[in-house]
Enzyme design. Sequence first.
Site, PDB file in Angstrom:
ATOM      1  N   TYR A   1      70.767   8.136  -0.976  1.00  0.00           N
ATOM      2  CA  TYR A   1      71.029   7.760  -2.360  1.00  0.00           C
ATOM      3  C   TYR A   1      70.508   8.884  -3.248  1.00  0.00           C
ATOM      4  O   TYR A   1      69.387   9.360  -3.066  1.00  0.00           O
ATOM      5  CB  TYR A   1      70.313   6.454  -2.730  1.00  0.00           C
ATOM      6  CG  TYR A   1      70.924   5.210  -2.146  1.00  0.00           C
ATOM      7  CD1 TYR A   1      72.223   4.831  -2.472  1.00  0.00           C
ATOM      8  CD2 TYR A   1      70.203   4.406  -1.263  1.00  0.00           C
ATOM      9  CE1 TYR A   1      72.788   3.673  -1.936  1.00  0.00           C
ATOM     10  CE2 TYR A   1      70.762   3.254  -0.726  1.00  0.00           C
ATOM     11  CZ  TYR A   1      72.053   2.896  -1.065  1.00  0.00           C
ATOM     12  OH  TYR A   1      72.612   1.767  -0.532  1.00  0.00           O
TER      13      TYR A   1
ATOM     14  N   HIS B   1      71.850   9.229  -7.112  1.00  0.00           N
ATOM     15  CA  HIS B   1      71.861   8.767  -8.510  1.00  0.00           C
ATOM     16  C   HIS B   1      71.533   9.924  -9.458  1.00  0.00           C
ATOM     17  O   HIS B   1      70.647   9.830 -10.310  1.00  0.00           O
ATOM     18  CB  HIS B   1      70.865   7.616  -8.699  1.00  0.00           C
ATOM     19  CG  HIS B   1      71.161   6.408  -7.859  1.00  0.00           C
ATOM     20  ND1 HIS B   1      72.275   5.625  -8.067  1.00  0.00           N
ATOM     21  CD2 HIS B   1      70.495   5.860  -6.813  1.00  0.00           C
ATOM     22  CE1 HIS B   1      72.282   4.641  -7.183  1.00  0.00           C
ATOM     23  NE2 HIS B   1      71.221   4.754  -6.411  1.00  0.00           N
TER      24      HIS B   1
END
Length: 374
Positions: free
Chosen positions: A94, A96
Amino acid sequence: MKIGVPAETKSDEHRIALTPSGARELTARGHRVLVEAGAGEGSALTDQDFANQGAEIVPDAEAVFSVAELVVKVKEPQPPEVELLHEGQLLFTYLHLAAVPELTKSLVRSGATCLAYETVEDDAGRLPLLAPMSEIAGKLATQAGAHAAEKPCRGRGILLGGAPGVLPGRVLVIGGGVVGFNAAVIALGMQARVTICDRNVDRLRELESIFNGRVDTLYASTLSIEEQLAEADVVVGAVLIHGARAPRVVREDQLSSMKLGAVLVDVSIDQGGCFETSRPTTHSAPTYVTEGVVHYCVANMPGALPVTSTWALTNATLPFVVELADHGLKEAVSRNRMLERGVNIAAEMVTVDDVAKAAGMSPVAPAEAVEAVG
């Protein structure tokens, strides 16, 4: 291929990016798996569990990053980890990035190719590697909001389900996607009165059908949200724009209309937050109070439930890890458009429009960036 699995270093992060069963799948295919010592402890997985399935246990992160061709993680790399990345390496985790342009620039400088779980997308617009954590975060959001509403936690001191002769609490869910749906499921289970706001009328229609009229649905205009804030005891912010920073749906000046001790739970905080007054918190200190409103803004909510979250995440990511390991970057993304969409940075170029814009760079097509990888 050599696959590295370091221990997560983000505050209060207890997940690991691979399970022993994942290690077994990879080693059985002839790949080498290196796991940092103790990396699985937070998820109740021992070094011996990994070793039994063919993984090699190495002493520290440097030993992982120095050898691995593919580094698999859960959360975005922290500054010491960025320093360990090198040119030609693959990072799959992840990221982001739209909310953290400085991290984008650091990853570009590293020369690594970075693929993000949250931008792996199918042709129907679904996000298969984000979905399992969104499901868990949505369920946890209501649970956390209910706890934060207790008086010792500086909340109003209400039970969401009410009591005989006492009205139930009101839960407002802003966003009717995976997070919002699961937050509503738990809120209903707690016998709260639930309203879901969204700007997709077709989605509201689906939710009406799924919940069989047990929730109220409302078009998410600025005015309708403002009116609902005054009545809500717990508000769950569950808005998402794929690959982009979360939009602000509650302004600071609107907090004055809310009840003292009401709770805001910002599940979008890892994408910059959807409340103007949101700032990232940790599981060790999850809440703070602004204008009399309790804010819960933990950026890695599923990290509090690592046994459930690790298995749910790796069930989803393993097929993609196997594909990268079996075929290498270029062939894997040419075979799988979903993986191609997961590429965020390659050959020191950014491939996601909103990420590039936030970092002051010009985006390029993923295929072009991957082709430029040496």
